[in-house]
Design an enzyme around this catalytic site. Structure first.
Site, PDB file in Angstrom:
ATOM      1  N   LEU A 165       0.817  -1.206   0.000  1.00 29.13           N
ATOM      2  CA  LEU A 165       0.000   0.000   0.000  1.00 29.13           C
ATOM      3  C   LEU A 165       0.854   1.260   0.000  1.00 29.13           C
ATOM      4  O   LEU A 165       0.608   2.191   0.736  1.00 29.13           O
ATOM      5  CB  LEU A 165      -0.950   0.026   1.203  1.00 29.13           C
ATOM      6  CG  LEU A 165      -2.128  -0.935   1.147  1.00 29.13           C
ATOM      7  CD1 LEU A 165      -2.988  -0.771   2.369  1.00 29.13           C
ATOM      8  CD2 LEU A 165      -2.958  -0.701  -0.105  1.00 29.13           C
ATOM      9  N   CYS A 166       1.910   1.239  -0.787  1.00 28.94           N
ATOM     10  CA  CYS A 166       2.687   2.458  -0.887  1.00 28.94           C
ATOM     11  C   CYS A 166       3.059   2.723  -2.346  1.00 28.94           C
ATOM     12  O   CYS A 166       4.189   3.006  -2.691  1.00 28.94           O
ATOM     13  CB  CYS A 166       3.926   2.417   0.001  1.00 28.94           C
ATOM     14  SG  CYS A 166       4.795   0.863  -0.060  1.00 28.94           S
TER      15      CYS A 166
END
Lengths: 131, 295
Positions: free
Chosen positions: B90-91
């Protein structure tokens, strides 16, 4: 008042001290050494131990360093320490922890390396006794 | 055509997602500040280390006793790629861009007939590389249990590298990480760790007091022996800190995007919901009116 020189104490995590001091007493690999203004250019390995800064803005300061090296280039002096903590902030428990870690590491070694590790533990013990 | 109830449920779910991404963005922003400070605080040490090392390298140039970690063992048959990535996803493209760079270089090396091994630092890079080069991964070091990367972790990685080098498992080691430029820009970088000579020559110019005759205690080679492994640790530490800052930066902008997308989606769904509702009211009115007319 004795002459002062710029001195810096740096650990990988931060710059701990920067300012003019009169003298620094260091735990060198071949015995204690003191650096004062005008000292000849010197590069020395340091053992774990307590270093003493005198004549700085905060007076006399004692800092525990866990090995490192010192770079005196004739005008200014820099100590690069693996880890450094002011002696006031150091407790016997914290030292115990460091010693226990060192012992664990020593147990895994053999021969000359092991002797070296044992010497390190011995120095750490003396430091603990000194605080 | 979704019913009114379906639309209502969807709007609620997108709103919940938006709240989460918004929260993650704020957390990343707070962590980014701390990571950036840590990266900046480590700079003086790395700079001075480089200066001292350059100085020593000059003194011991051509000395056959110079440590092999610095000069290399004369071969370059086996390359070890140390790929540093994050522990969590999630980056945005953070993890995959680092891995892509490493894979790209690995393919080049393999095409040139070299043997390539991978050492993964961080879980995410391992997950991706495992699918491509399962046989060539020699280890995984993850910091899942570590809350904040400190020098201790760099120490572990550095010691492992030195041990492997001494055991002859590789000839050249390159470190891959993302250099932190700004919140929106992180540059995947490859840095040669072992042998360190190339990197030292580059910084030779900023050697201070170059001509001073130094006293060494103990002698220069001994100090160099102790210093070079330490320098490797410092480089790794710097890479880890840069990575930590980059990760938070990448996550922050990814989550900012996600929050904005969720907002757009909510607007669109709300519009559709209202249209459907009005259409239904109109339909009911027509039914009532035409019912009344029929009487």
């Amino acid at each position: 008042m004795a002459a002062t020189f710029p001195f810096e104490l740096v650990s990988p995590e931060k710059l701990l001290f920067s300012g003019d001091v009169e003298a620094v007493l260091l735990p060198g690999a071949e015995g204690e050494l003191q650096v004062m203004a005008g000292h000849a250019p010197l590069l020395a390995l340091l053992e774990p131990g307590i270093m003493e800064v005198t004549g700085g803005p905060a007076g006399k300061q004692r800092v525990f360093i866990d090995g490192g090296f010192c770079d005196m280039n004739g005008e200014s002096c820099t100590v690069l320490a693996e880890a450094a903590t002011a002696v006031e902030d150091l407790s016997a428990e914290a030292m115990d922890e460091i010693i226990a870690e060192a012992e664990e590491a020593a147990a895994a070694l053999e021969g000359g390396e092991r002797d070296e590790a044992n010497r390190r533990i011995a120095t750490l013990r003396t430091v603990k006794a000194a605080i | 055509m979704p019913s009114l109830k379906d639309l209502k449920v969807r709007i609620a779910s997108v709103k919940a997602t938006q709240k989460i991404t918004k929260a993650m963005q704020l957390v990343a922003a707070a962590k980014l500040r701390r990571a950036q400070e840590a990266a900046e605080a480590s700079r003086p040490y790395a700079e001075r280390m480089a200066a001292v090392l350059a100085n020593l390298a000059q003194m011991t140039a051509g000395d056959p006793d110079a440590p092999v970690l610095m000069t290399g063992n004369g071969k370059s048959d086996t390359h070890l790629l140390v790929v540093c990535t994050a522990e969590r996803g999630l980056c945005g493209g953070f993890n995959s861009s680092i891995v892509r760079k490493a894979v790209f270089d690995a393919r080049d090396l393999m095409a040139a007939g070299k043997e390539v091994k991978f050492l993964c630092v961080g879980r995410k890079g391992f997950d991706i590389l495992r699918r491509l080069f399962r046989e060539q991964i020699v280890g995984l070091i993850d910091f899942k249990s570590v809350r904040r990367v400190g020098f201790q972790q760099a120490h572990e990685v550095g010691d492992k590298l030195v041990d492997m080098f001494e055991a002859g498992e590789f000839d050249v080691a390159t470190l891959y990480y993302a250099e932190f430029r700004s919140v929106i820009s992180q540059k995947p970088t490859g840095l040669q760790l072992i042998p360190a000579a190339a990197e030292v020559h580059a910084s030779e110019e900023d050697t201070h007091a170059g001509n001073a005759v130094y006293e060494y205690e103990p002698d220069a080679t001994d100090i160099l022996d102790a210093l070079v492994p330490r320098n490797i640790r410092v480089q790794i530490f710097r890479a880890l800190l840069e990575n930590a800052a980059s990760e938070q930066g990448a996550r922050m902008s990814a989550m900012d995007n996600a929050t904005r997308n969720a907002g757009e989606m909510i607007d669109r769904l709300t519009l559709q919901y209202n249209r459907t509702r009005q259409a239904q009211i109109t339909k009911e009115l027509i039914e009532i009116i035409s019912g009344a007319e029929a009487l």
